[in-house]
Design a protein around this motif. Structure first.
Motif, short mmCIF file in Angstrom:
data_model
loop_
_atom_site.label_atom_id
_atom_site.label_comp_id
_atom_site.label_asym_id
_atom_site.label_seq_id
_atom_site.Cartn_x
_atom_site.Cartn_y
_atom_site.Cartn_z
N GLY A 42 0.81 -1.22 0.00
CA GLY A 42 0.00 0.00 0.00
C GLY A 42 0.84 1.26 0.00
O GLY A 42 0.48 2.26 -0.62
N SER A 47 -1.62 3.88 -1.79
CA SER A 47 -3.05 3.67 -1.58
C SER A 47 -3.29 3.51 -0.09
O SER A 47 -2.92 2.49 0.51
N ALA A 49 -6.00 3.05 1.40
CA ALA A 49 -6.96 1.98 1.68
C ALA A 49 -6.22 0.65 1.88
O ALA A 49 -6.55 -0.13 2.77
N VAL A 50 -5.21 0.41 1.06
CA VAL A 50 -4.44 -0.84 1.18
C VAL A 50 -3.58 -0.80 2.44
O VAL A 50 -3.43 -1.82 3.12
#
Length: 79
Positions: A42, A47, A49-50
């Protein structure tokens, strides 16, 4: 030289010799490693979210390990 002398009956009980090789330990460590890898990916692909998914996996692994230990699949809790 030490002046402290302990009798055998004064020594604590020996520790378990499974060295953490229990299903609870394996599940906890595996979950933490997977969560760290997911979080690292991530960061690389940026990201959030990751990254948060990886953090959630780590927390889930810690909770799962505690539950497994409580169910008797880990080292016994010292009293």
């Amino acid at each position: 030289m030490s002046s402290i002398h302990l009798e055998p009956d004064q020594l604590p009980d020996p520790a378990n010799h499974n060295e953490g090789k229990t299903p609870a330990a394996w599940a906890t460590n595996s979950g933490i490693v997977v969560g760290a890898i997911v979080g690292g990916v991530g960061f690389m692909i940026p990201s959030f979210a990751v990254v948060w998914a990886g953090a959630a996996l780590v927390v889930a692994a810690l909770i799962g390990g505690a539950v497994l230990r409580g169910l008797g699949y880990g080292q016994p809790i010292k009293k």
